[in-house]
Design a protein around this motif. Structure first.
Motif, PDB file in Angstrom:
ATOM      1  N   SER A  95      21.936  35.739   6.092  1.00 46.16           N
ATOM      2  CA  SER A  95      21.305  34.731   5.224  1.00 46.16           C
ATOM      3  C   SER A  95      21.559  33.320   5.742  1.00 46.16           C
ATOM      4  N   THR A  96      21.695  33.171   7.052  1.00 46.22           N
ATOM      5  CA  THR A  96      21.903  31.855   7.659  1.00 46.22           C
ATOM      6  C   THR A  96      21.280  31.875   9.040  1.00 46.22           C
ATOM      7  N   ASN A  97      20.946  30.701   9.524  1.00 45.60           N
ATOM      8  CA  ASN A  97      20.378  30.592  10.882  1.00 45.60           C
ATOM      9  C   ASN A  97      21.391  30.102  11.903  1.00 45.60           C
ATOM     10  N   SER A  98      22.651  29.925  11.464  1.00 46.79           N
ATOM     11  CA  SER A  98      23.699  29.472  12.385  1.00 46.79           C
ATOM     12  C   SER A  98      24.409  30.710  12.936  1.00 46.79           C
ATOM     13  N   ASP A 118      24.938  25.879  17.446  1.00 47.26           N
ATOM     14  CA  ASP A 118      24.325  25.417  18.688  1.00 47.26           C
ATOM     15  C   ASP A 118      24.611  23.935  18.917  1.00 47.26           C
ATOM     16  N   THR A 119      24.703  23.162  17.828  1.00 44.87           N
ATOM     17  CA  THR A 119      24.896  21.711  17.960  1.00 44.87           C
ATOM     18  C   THR A 119      26.362  21.321  18.017  1.00 44.87           C
ATOM     19  N   ASP A 120      27.240  22.117  17.442  1.00 44.23           N
ATOM     20  CA  ASP A 120      28.669  21.772  17.396  1.00 44.23           C
ATOM     21  C   ASP A 120      29.473  22.989  17.813  1.00 44.23           C
ATOM     22  N   GLU A 121      29.847  23.010  19.078  1.00 40.96           N
ATOM     23  CA  GLU A 121      30.621  24.144  19.576  1.00 40.96           C
ATOM     24  C   GLU A 121      32.052  24.128  19.051  1.00 40.96           C
ATOM     25  N   GLY A 122      32.512  23.017  18.498  1.00 46.94           N
ATOM     26  CA  GLY A 122      33.882  22.917  17.993  1.00 46.94           C
ATOM     27  C   GLY A 122      34.092  23.623  16.667  1.00 46.94           C
ATOM     28  N   LEU A 123      33.014  24.144  16.050  1.00 49.23           N
ATOM     29  CA  LEU A 123      33.189  24.854  14.797  1.00 49.23           C
ATOM     30  C   LEU A 123      34.004  26.130  14.983  1.00 49.23           C
ATOM     31  N   VAL A 124      33.841  26.753  16.166  1.00 45.01           N
ATOM     32  CA  VAL A 124      34.618  27.962  16.460  1.00 45.01           C
ATOM     33  C   VAL A 124      35.911  27.508  17.133  1.00 45.01           C
ATOM     34  N   THR A 125      36.991  27.583  16.400  1.00 44.07           N
ATOM     35  CA  THR A 125      38.267  27.094  16.924  1.00 44.07           C
ATOM     36  C   THR A 125      38.871  28.110  17.891  1.00 44.07           C
ATOM     37  N   ASP A 126      39.826  27.617  18.639  1.00 45.53           N
ATOM     38  CA  ASP A 126      40.488  28.519  19.604  1.00 45.53           C
ATOM     39  C   ASP A 126      41.249  29.623  18.883  1.00 45.53           C
ATOM     40  N   GLY A 127      41.799  29.313  17.738  1.00 44.85           N
ATOM     41  CA  GLY A 127      42.525  30.325  16.981  1.00 44.85           C
ATOM     42  C   GLY A 127      41.624  31.445  16.521  1.00 44.85           C
ATOM     43  N   LEU A 128      40.444  31.065  15.997  1.00 44.16           N
ATOM     44  CA  LEU A 128      39.501  32.081  15.555  1.00 44.16           C
ATOM     45  C   LEU A 128      38.998  32.898  16.750  1.00 44.16           C
ATOM     46  N   PRO A 131      28.503  20.488   9.631  1.00 45.16           N
ATOM     47  CA  PRO A 131      27.558  19.352   9.631  1.00 45.16           C
ATOM     48  C   PRO A 131      26.164  19.813   9.232  1.00 45.16           C
ATOM     49  N   THR A 132      25.421  18.900   8.573  1.00 48.15           N
ATOM     50  CA  THR A 132      24.044  19.198   8.166  1.00 48.15           C
ATOM     51  C   THR A 132      23.080  18.369   8.986  1.00 48.15           C
ATOM     52  N   ALA A 133      21.803  18.627   8.818  1.00 44.10           N
ATOM     53  CA  ALA A 133      20.783  17.934   9.605  1.00 44.10           C
ATOM     54  C   ALA A 133      20.704  16.462   9.256  1.00 44.10           C
ATOM     55  N   ASP A 134      21.038  16.081   8.041  1.00 40.95           N
ATOM     56  CA  ASP A 134      20.966  14.672   7.634  1.00 40.95           C
ATOM     57  C   ASP A 134      22.270  13.922   7.889  1.00 40.95           C
ATOM     58  N   ASP A 181      26.769  28.025   5.049  1.00 34.53           N
ATOM     59  CA  ASP A 181      26.862  26.736   4.315  1.00 34.53           C
ATOM     60  C   ASP A 181      27.282  27.019   2.869  1.00 34.53           C
ATOM     61  N   LEU A 182      28.414  26.396   2.433  1.00 32.07           N
ATOM     62  CA  LEU A 182      28.894  26.512   1.050  1.00 32.07           C
ATOM     63  C   LEU A 182      28.643  25.234   0.242  1.00 32.07           C
ATOM     64  N   GLY A 183      27.684  24.445   0.683  1.00 30.37           N
ATOM     65  CA  GLY A 183      27.423  23.178   0.008  1.00 30.37           C
ATOM     66  C   GLY A 183      26.948  23.334  -1.423  1.00 30.37           C
ATOM     67  N   SER A 184      26.366  24.451  -1.761  1.00 29.55           N
ATOM     68  CA  SER A 184      25.905  24.655  -3.138  1.00 29.55           C
ATOM     69  C   SER A 184      27.060  24.928  -4.096  1.00 29.55           C
ATOM     70  N   ALA A 185      28.202  25.389  -3.550  1.00 23.59           N
ATOM     71  CA  ALA A 185      29.342  25.698  -4.416  1.00 23.59           C
ATOM     72  C   ALA A 185      29.910  24.457  -5.094  1.00 23.59           C
ATOM     73  N   PRO A 186      30.151  23.326  -4.367  1.00 22.69           N
ATOM     74  CA  PRO A 186      30.629  22.115  -5.065  1.00 22.69           C
ATOM     75  C   PRO A 186      29.658  21.611  -6.118  1.00 22.69           C
ATOM     76  N   GLN A 187      28.355  21.738  -5.838  1.00 21.05           N
ATOM     77  CA  GLN A 187      27.373  21.304  -6.838  1.00 21.05           C
ATOM     78  C   GLN A 187      27.472  22.158  -8.096  1.00 21.05           C
ATOM     79  N   THR A 188      27.593  23.465  -7.857  1.00 17.34           N
ATOM     80  CA  THR A 188      27.749  24.361  -9.014  1.00 17.34           C
ATOM     81  C   THR A 188      29.031  24.047  -9.776  1.00 17.34           C
ATOM     82  N   LEU A 189      30.124  23.830  -8.991  1.00 19.20           N
ATOM     83  CA  LEU A 189      31.399  23.503  -9.625  1.00 19.20           C
ATOM     84  C   LEU A 189      31.321  22.183 -10.383  1.00 19.20           C
TER      85      LEU A 189
END
Length: 574
Positions: free
Chosen positions: A118-121, A145-155, A173-176, A204-212
């Motif tokens: 359910s994601t394109n990343s 694809d845009t931020d290779e640093g999301l996958v940390t060395d530990g993971l 990060p988001t497109a905006d 993306d968990l951005g909808s969770a803070p909005q719900t909260l």
């Protein structure tokens, strides 16, 4: 100059509002002390707000943790499902080492991941860094694809070391250009012929803070609404309870002020209604008893008045006879002459007592009227002192008049005021033990006052409280020397109150007594404070020495239980 005037009144409302704002704490404190309803509602609101605040915070934290856990489990399940579908496709494929066939299989896996996740990343990378002509190239899409640093060395190390599913919270990060919370899930894919690949899926968990935030906002709105609702309910309930209590208090005040016909309105059968009926029954009992006492008092007043009037005629006859016998006592033998003399003195005392009884009955009946005349209190006091000088000389007492004020005429009944002064001065002469007596007359803008200060035996605190009672004597064993009736101070107090003034007394054993009569300059004016203090400022041995006395009178108890004076013999000073 005219343009500056409008600005002056414009600043006054603001200043008045600021002063009113500064008075709020004092007003609220007064309301807190006076109003049970306000105090109870405020305490209820405070405790309710505290309870709701704690509940909202606890619920917000619980919802926040549960929301994150549920969203994490959902993400892990979604990533596991996509990985399983892709691995199933890889396991079912038959690859003979054809690079084209392997590339086609990789594209098929990519399509399955894009369809099932359910994601394109998504990112797929070969674990073995050695070059291979058969291995299809790595690919990445979306945020991976845009931020290779999301996958940390530990993971990455965890995924390479163990084929199970791994996850890590990241800032996505988001497109905006914003950054939202997210989760990166990593797992291995076993590719036939070419070996293992690393699969990473970012959610993306951005909808969770909005719900909260929405849930927390609703919690605060509901909590505030509950506070207001509970406050309104408390106010209504307390109003239904305190209103009858307030009515009972108001009715009690009216009953205490003399309105015996006032009653509480009773409704219903509850505890408040029972209280109202009990209060009304008590009021009925009090009214009947007061009316009964009033009737008895009226009967007593009429009896005293009727008896006093009926005794007038025979007393007049007896007095004429006693006067005749007293005038001819020189013609009698000594015993008969002494009897005639005693008869004459007692008839005079009885006539005085009868006059006082008639005066008391007029006070009780409320039929006393003042005959006001402009009179100087200082001159009146001077006349009384002169008229009683012979009595003072008989007791060896020096009477002194000090009048710094009180000369201007004031409307008063001179006959009644003269009677008050004569009574006070006569008592001072009789109980002053031959010591000097000081009459002081003074005045201020509101009142005129006269004090009679003696330095005799004085009275105890209990005696001072009863000194104006009818027929009461401080020392019953003490003999009267000037024929008092026991009603003089009671009548004097009535005369003072009839003028709108007051008669106060200070006394202390061994230091003497001070009576202060205070009269208003004009009718209806409060004479307080008196120009002469009730507690004399002379205080003690210094004042006595100034009057020519060596020490105050010491009070001792004689064998009969009465009070006796001891100490040096008082002397009169010129």
């Amino acid at each position: 100059m005219t343009g500056a005037n409008p600005t002056v009144p414009a600043s006054r409302p603001a200043l008045s509002g600021w002063r009113d704002w500064r008075e709020w704490p004092e007003s609220l404190a007064g309301l807190w002390r006076r109003s049970l309803r306000f105090r109870t509602v405020l305490v209820t609101l405070a405790l309710t707000a505290l309870a709701i605040l704690i509940a909202c915070i606890w619920m917000a934290l619980a919802i926040q943790n549960d929301l994150f856990d549920s969203r994490k489990d959902q993400v892990l399940a979604d990533a596991g499902r996509a990985t399983s579908q892709a691995q199933a496709a890889l396991n079912s494929a038959v690859v003979q080492g054809d690079p084209v066939q392997i590339e086609t299989l990789m594209n098929s896996v990519r399509a399955i991941l894009a369809q099932q996740a359910s994601t394109n990343s998504i990112s797929v990378a070969r674990m073995d860094d050695a070059p291979s002509a058969l291995a299809p190239p790595d690919f990445a899409s979306g945020a991976l694809d845009t931020d290779e640093g999301l996958v940390t060395d530990g993971l990455r190390a965890a995924v390479r070391s163990n084929p199970q599913q791994w996850w890590q919270s990241v800032a996505l990060p988001t497109a905006d250009g914003r950054v939202v919370p997210g989760i990166v899930v990593g797992q291995q894919l076993q590719f036939p012929v070419v070996g293992s690949y690393e699969l990473y899926v970012a959610y993306d968990l951005g909808s969770a803070p909005q719900t909260l935030g929405f849930i927390q906002g609703m919690l605060w709105v509901v909590g505030l609404g509950l506070v207001v609702l509970i406050g309104a309910i408390s106010w209504f309930v307390l109003r239904s309870v305190t209103t009858p209590i307030g009515e009972a208090a108001e009715t009690s005040a009216k009953l205490a002020s003399g309105d015996l016909a006032v009653r509480l309105q009773v409704h219903g059968e509850d505890e408040l209604a029972t209280l109202g009926r009990s209060f009304n029954a008590m009021a009925d009992s009090i009214e009947s008893q007061i009316k009964e006492l009033a009737d008895l008092s009226l009967v007593q007043q009429r009896f005293v008045s009727d008896v006093s009037h009926e005794l007038r005629t025979p007393l007049t006859t007896i007095r004429l006879a006693s006067d005749m016998l007293n005038d001819r006592r020189d013609d009698f033998d000594p015993a008969t002459a002494r009897a005639a003399e005693l008869l004459h003195a007692q008839v005079q005392r009885f006539e005085t007592l009868l006059t006082d009884l008639l005066e008391i009955s007029r006070y009780d009946a409320g039929s006393v009227q003042l005959e006001l005349e402009p009179t100087s209190l200082a001159h009146l006091a001077e006349d009384v002192v002169a008229s009683m000088s012979q009595l003072a000389d008989q007791h060896g007492t020096d009477v002194r008049l000090v009048a710094p004020g009180g000369y201007s005429p004031v409307d008063m009944d001179p006959r009644r005021v003269r009677r008050v002064v004569r009574n006070l001065l006569g008592n001072a002469i009789e109980h002053g033990e031959g010591r000097p007596i000081v009459l002081t007359v003074d005045s201020n803008q509101r009142a005129v006052a006269l004090s009679v200060r003696d330095y005799g035996l004085g009275m105890s605190a209990d005696d001072v409280e009863r000194v104006f009672d009818r027929f009461w004597r401080a020392d019953p064993s003490r003999k009267r020397t000037i024929g008092g009736t026991g009603l003089g101070l009671s009548i004097a107090l009535g005369d003072a109150k009839l003028h709108g003034g007051e008669l106060a007394v200070w006394s202390e054993l061994g230091r003497g007594t001070n009576f202060v009569l205070t009269l208003p300059r004009r009718a209806g004016v409060d004479p307080s404070p008196s120009p002469i203090p009730v507690d004399p400022a002379d205080g003690g041995d210094d004042a006595l020495d100034a009057l020519g006395l060596t020490q105050p009178i010491e009070i001792a108890t004689d064998a009969s239980g009465g009070r006796a004076a001891s100490g040096p013999t008082p002397r009169s000073t010129p």
